[in-house]
Design a protein around this motif. Structure first.
Motif, PDB file in Angstrom:
ATOM      1  N   ARG A  83       0.839  -1.206   0.000  1.00 18.25           N
ATOM      2  CA  ARG A  83       0.000   0.000   0.000  1.00 18.25           C
ATOM      3  C   ARG A  83       0.871   1.251   0.000  1.00 18.25           C
ATOM      4  NH1 ARG A  83      -1.860   3.961   2.946  1.00 18.25           N
ATOM      5  NH2 ARG A  83      -0.775   3.369   4.830  1.00 18.25           N
ATOM      6  N   GLU A  84       1.854   1.272   0.873  1.00 17.43           N
ATOM      7  CA  GLU A  84       2.748   2.433   0.966  1.00 17.43           C
ATOM      8  C   GLU A  84       3.520   2.651  -0.336  1.00 17.43           C
ATOM      9  OE1 GLU A  84       5.127   1.711   4.442  1.00 17.43           O
ATOM     10  OE2 GLU A  84       3.402   1.907   5.793  1.00 17.43           O
ATOM     11  N   ALA A  85       4.005   1.566  -0.927  1.00 16.64           N
ATOM     12  CA  ALA A  85       4.767   1.677  -2.179  1.00 16.64           C
ATOM     13  C   ALA A  85       3.893   2.193  -3.316  1.00 16.64           C
ATOM     14  CB  ALA A  85       5.379   0.325  -2.545  1.00 16.64           C
ATOM     15  N   LEU A  86       2.673   1.715  -3.413  1.00 12.85           N
ATOM     16  CA  LEU A  86       1.775   2.158  -4.480  1.00 12.85           C
ATOM     17  C   LEU A  86       1.397   3.627  -4.317  1.00 12.85           C
ATOM     18  CD1 LEU A  86      -0.474  -1.011  -4.762  1.00 12.85           C
ATOM     19  CD2 LEU A  86       1.118  -0.160  -6.493  1.00 12.85           C
ATOM     20  N   ILE A  87       1.125   4.041  -3.087  1.00 15.06           N
ATOM     21  CA  ILE A  87       0.805   5.452  -2.836  1.00 15.06           C
ATOM     22  C   ILE A  87       2.023   6.315  -3.140  1.00 15.06           C
ATOM     23  CG2 ILE A  87       0.268   7.143  -1.026  1.00 15.06           C
ATOM     24  CD1 ILE A  87      -1.587   4.970   0.185  1.00 15.06           C
ATOM     25  N   GLY A  88       3.194   5.873  -2.694  1.00 12.73           N
ATOM     26  CA  GLY A  88       4.427   6.616  -2.979  1.00 12.73           C
ATOM     27  C   GLY A  88       4.677   6.754  -4.468  1.00 12.73           C
ATOM     28  N   ASN A  89       4.429   5.705  -5.202  1.00 14.42           N
ATOM     29  CA  ASN A  89       4.614   5.746  -6.651  1.00 14.42           C
ATOM     30  C   ASN A  89       3.633   6.724  -7.292  1.00 14.42           C
ATOM     31  OD1 ASN A  89       5.815   4.501  -9.191  1.00 14.42           O
ATOM     32  ND2 ASN A  89       3.634   4.142  -9.509  1.00 14.42           N
ATOM     33  N   ALA A  90       2.372   6.676  -6.855  1.00 19.98           N
ATOM     34  CA  ALA A  90       1.345   7.552  -7.437  1.00 19.98           C
ATOM     35  C   ALA A  90       1.625   9.022  -7.139  1.00 19.98           C
ATOM     36  CB  ALA A  90      -0.036   7.168  -6.917  1.00 19.98           C
ATOM     37  N   THR A  91       2.268   9.304  -6.000  1.00 23.21           N
ATOM     38  CA  THR A  91       2.515  10.704  -5.635  1.00 23.21           C
ATOM     39  C   THR A  91       3.476  11.387  -6.587  1.00 23.21           C
ATOM     40  OG1 THR A  91       3.236   9.598  -3.594  1.00 23.21           O
ATOM     41  CG2 THR A  91       2.286  11.717  -3.377  1.00 23.21           C
ATOM     42  N   TRP A  92       4.387  10.661  -7.157  1.00 23.56           N
ATOM     43  CA  TRP A  92       5.272  11.310  -8.139  1.00 23.56           C
ATOM     44  C   TRP A  92       4.825  11.032  -9.567  1.00 23.56           C
ATOM     45  CZ3 TRP A  92       7.845   9.182 -12.164  1.00 23.56           C
ATOM     46  CH2 TRP A  92       8.050   7.807 -12.152  1.00 23.56           C
ATOM     47  N   GLU A  93       4.262   9.844  -9.820  1.00 24.64           N
ATOM     48  CA  GLU A  93       3.933   9.488 -11.194  1.00 24.64           C
ATOM     49  C   GLU A  93       2.733  10.278 -11.729  1.00 24.64           C
ATOM     50  OE1 GLU A  93       3.541   5.601 -14.071  1.00 24.64           O
ATOM     51  OE2 GLU A  93       2.978   5.358 -11.977  1.00 24.64           O
ATOM     52  N   ALA A  94       1.694  10.431 -10.937  1.00 26.94           N
ATOM     53  CA  ALA A  94       0.501  11.150 -11.420  1.00 26.94           C
ATOM     54  C   ALA A  94       0.840  12.587 -11.825  1.00 26.94           C
ATOM     55  CB  ALA A  94      -0.604  11.107 -10.371  1.00 26.94           C
ATOM     56  N   PRO A  95       1.529  13.379 -10.989  1.00 28.06           N
ATOM     57  CA  PRO A  95       1.884  14.739 -11.421  1.00 28.06           C
ATOM     58  C   PRO A  95       2.807  14.741 -12.650  1.00 28.06           C
ATOM     59  CG  PRO A  95       2.145  14.535  -9.045  1.00 28.06           C
ATOM     60  CD  PRO A  95       1.866  13.163  -9.581  1.00 28.06           C
ATOM     61  N   PHE A  96       3.696  13.760 -12.733  1.00 24.85           N
ATOM     62  CA  PHE A  96       4.609  13.658 -13.867  1.00 24.85           C
ATOM     63  C   PHE A  96       3.824  13.446 -15.164  1.00 24.85           C
ATOM     64  CE2 PHE A  96       7.372  11.192 -16.702  1.00 24.85           C
ATOM     65  CZ  PHE A  96       8.483  12.011 -16.765  1.00 24.85           C
ATOM     66  N   ILE A  97       2.850  12.534 -15.126  1.00 21.32           N
ATOM     67  CA  ILE A  97       2.022  12.252 -16.309  1.00 21.32           C
ATOM     68  C   ILE A  97       1.205  13.485 -16.692  1.00 21.32           C
ATOM     69  CG2 ILE A  97       0.041  10.899 -17.131  1.00 21.32           C
ATOM     70  CD1 ILE A  97       1.218   8.542 -15.514  1.00 21.32           C
ATOM     71  N   LEU A  98       0.628  14.144 -15.703  1.00 27.20           N
ATOM     72  CA  LEU A  98      -0.170  15.345 -15.983  1.00 27.20           C
ATOM     73  C   LEU A  98       0.691  16.465 -16.559  1.00 27.20           C
ATOM     74  CD1 LEU A  98      -2.519  15.360 -12.871  1.00 27.20           C
ATOM     75  CD2 LEU A  98      -3.138  14.870 -15.253  1.00 27.20           C
ATOM     76  N   ALA A  99       1.908  16.630 -16.041  1.00 29.95           N
ATOM     77  CA  ALA A  99       2.806  17.659 -16.578  1.00 29.95           C
ATOM     78  C   ALA A  99       3.132  17.375 -18.037  1.00 29.95           C
ATOM     79  CB  ALA A  99       4.079  17.745 -15.740  1.00 29.95           C
ATOM     80  N   GLY A 100       3.373  16.135 -18.361  1.00 27.86           N
ATOM     81  CA  GLY A 100       3.642  15.758 -19.751  1.00 27.86           C
ATOM     82  C   GLY A 100       2.439  16.005 -20.640  1.00 27.86           C
ATOM     83  N   ALA A 101       1.248  15.721 -20.128  1.00 22.89           N
ATOM     84  CA  ALA A 101       0.028  15.956 -20.904  1.00 22.89           C
ATOM     85  C   ALA A 101      -0.182  17.450 -21.141  1.00 22.89           C
ATOM     86  CB  ALA A 101      -1.175  15.364 -20.183  1.00 22.89           C
ATOM     87  N   ARG A 102       0.079  18.258 -20.101  1.00 22.56           N
ATOM     88  CA  ARG A 102      -0.069  19.714 -20.269  1.00 22.56           C
ATOM     89  C   ARG A 102       0.908  20.232 -21.318  1.00 22.56           C
ATOM     90  NH1 ARG A 102       0.073  19.621 -14.658  1.00 22.56           N
ATOM     91  NH2 ARG A 102      -1.999  19.616 -13.788  1.00 22.56           N
ATOM     92  N   LYS A 103       2.109  19.722 -21.275  1.00 26.11           N
ATOM     93  CA  LYS A 103       3.149  20.161 -22.218  1.00 26.11           C
ATOM     94  C   LYS A 103       2.720  19.837 -23.655  1.00 26.11           C
ATOM     95  CE  LYS A 103       8.036  19.363 -23.174  1.00 26.11           C
ATOM     96  NZ  LYS A 103       9.216  18.621 -22.755  1.00 26.11           N
ATOM     97  N   GLY A 104       2.196  18.657 -23.866  1.00 25.86           N
ATOM     98  CA  GLY A 104       1.772  18.248 -25.213  1.00 25.86           C
ATOM     99  C   GLY A 104       0.492  18.921 -25.644  1.00 25.86           C
ATOM    100  N   ALA A 105      -0.358  19.318 -24.682  1.00 22.73           N
ATOM    101  CA  ALA A 105      -1.627  19.937 -25.031  1.00 22.73           C
ATOM    102  C   ALA A 105      -1.538  21.454 -25.204  1.00 22.73           C
ATOM    103  CB  ALA A 105      -2.662  19.630 -23.936  1.00 22.73           C
ATOM    104  N   ALA A 106      -0.428  22.046 -24.817  1.00 24.82           N
ATOM    105  CA  ALA A 106      -0.259  23.487 -24.954  1.00 24.82           C
ATOM    106  C   ALA A 106      -0.246  23.866 -26.445  1.00 24.82           C
ATOM    107  CB  ALA A 106       1.044  23.933 -24.290  1.00 24.82           C
ATOM    108  N   PRO A 107      -0.707  25.082 -26.781  1.00 24.28           N
ATOM    109  CA  PRO A 107      -0.696  25.483 -28.190  1.00 24.28           C
ATOM    110  C   PRO A 107       0.713  25.330 -28.778  1.00 24.28           C
ATOM    111  CG  PRO A 107      -1.848  27.110 -26.862  1.00 24.28           C
ATOM    112  CD  PRO A 107      -1.234  26.122 -25.911  1.00 24.28           C
ATOM    113  N   GLY A 108       0.810  24.584 -29.840  1.00 24.14           N
ATOM    114  CA  GLY A 108       2.099  24.338 -30.486  1.00 24.14           C
ATOM    115  C   GLY A 108       2.988  23.386 -29.718  1.00 24.14           C
ATOM    116  N   GLY A 109       2.453  22.818 -28.638  1.00 22.55           N
ATOM    117  CA  GLY A 109       3.266  21.936 -27.797  1.00 22.55           C
ATOM    118  C   GLY A 109       3.433  20.554 -28.423  1.00 22.55           C
ATOM    119  N   ALA A 110       4.522  19.978 -28.129  1.00 19.05           N
ATOM    120  CA  ALA A 110       4.809  18.609 -28.565  1.00 19.05           C
ATOM    121  C   ALA A 110       5.764  17.990 -27.560  1.00 19.05           C
ATOM    122  CB  ALA A 110       5.424  18.588 -29.954  1.00 19.05           C
ATOM    123  N   PHE A 111       5.793  16.710 -27.527  1.00 21.87           N
ATOM    124  CA  PHE A 111       6.688  16.008 -26.601  1.00 21.87           C
ATOM    125  C   PHE A 111       8.105  16.009 -27.110  1.00 21.87           C
ATOM    126  CE2 PHE A 111       2.679  14.269 -25.150  1.00 21.87           C
ATOM    127  CZ  PHE A 111       2.853  14.350 -23.782  1.00 21.87           C
TER     128      PHE A 111
END
Length: 188
Positions: free
Chosen positions: A160-188
């Motif tokens: 449980r602790e490992a999964l929560i710890g993983n989600a705490t960094w992975e979820a924001p990381f994924i969202l940041a990447g999505a924002r970067k790609g969704a920005a006008p003219g943005g690409a990965f």
């Protein structure tokens, strides 16, 4: 259920098969009338796939395709998609020693996300423990699958602790990447 137990008992007689467990929505009671039956075939090598193919052909009344272990990839090990008595019945291999190793890793707070055809987000290793914990053991001559099921029903705090710890960094990381790609003219 009697027919499933009969099939499970016959599967358990095949060399290499240690136990058979009903999984998925049928095991949890959340199925619909057209849901398939997922039978986990917990085995130790060598698995007599020739005998599995013969039994499958007998039960289906026609030619079947039953794989060798590893035939479907590294995590969904193999098996067969069958139609028995008008119902879809999937045989899904699970190497019991691998399931036990994964369970030990779960207890130590370790997990992995493995690549698997047909699973674009991967397979979380601890799903093996969940399958055993939530399944309905239909055949288990040695009692080994029942014993493992008893252990897996106690969710490990380190996991449980490992999964929560993983989600705490992975979820924001994924969202940041999505924002970067969704920005006008943005690409990965």
């Amino acid at each position: 259920m009697d027919r499933l137990r009969e099939i499970a008992d016959r599967l358990a007689e095949i060399n290499g098969v240690v136990g058979v467990c009903l999984g998925g929505s049928r095991a949890r009671g959340t199925h619909s009338p057209d849901s398939d039956y997922d039978l986990g075939l917990y085995y130790r090598p060598p698995l007599d796939t020739a005998a599995l193919r013969l039994l499958a052909a007998e039960l289906t009344g026609g030619p079947v395709q039953v794989t060798e272990p590893g035939g479907w990839g590294p995590w969904v090990d193999g098996g067969g998609w069958l139609t028995i008595d008008g119902h879809r019945v999937d045989w899904i291999y699970r190497d019991l020693d691998r399931v036990r190793r994964v369970w030990q890793q779960c207890r130590a707070g370790q997990f992995e996300i493995g690549t698997q055809p047909g699973h674009p987000l991967g397979v979380y290793s601890h799903a093996y423990a969940g399958e055993v914990a939530l399944g309905r053991v239909l055949a288990d001559l040695s009692g080994e699958l029942q014993a493992l099921q008893g252990q897996t029903r106690l969710y490990p705090e380190p996991l449980r602790e490992a999964l929560i710890g993983n989600a705490t960094w992975e979820a924001p990381f994924i969202l940041a990447g999505a924002r970067k790609g969704a920005a006008p003219g943005g690409a990965f």
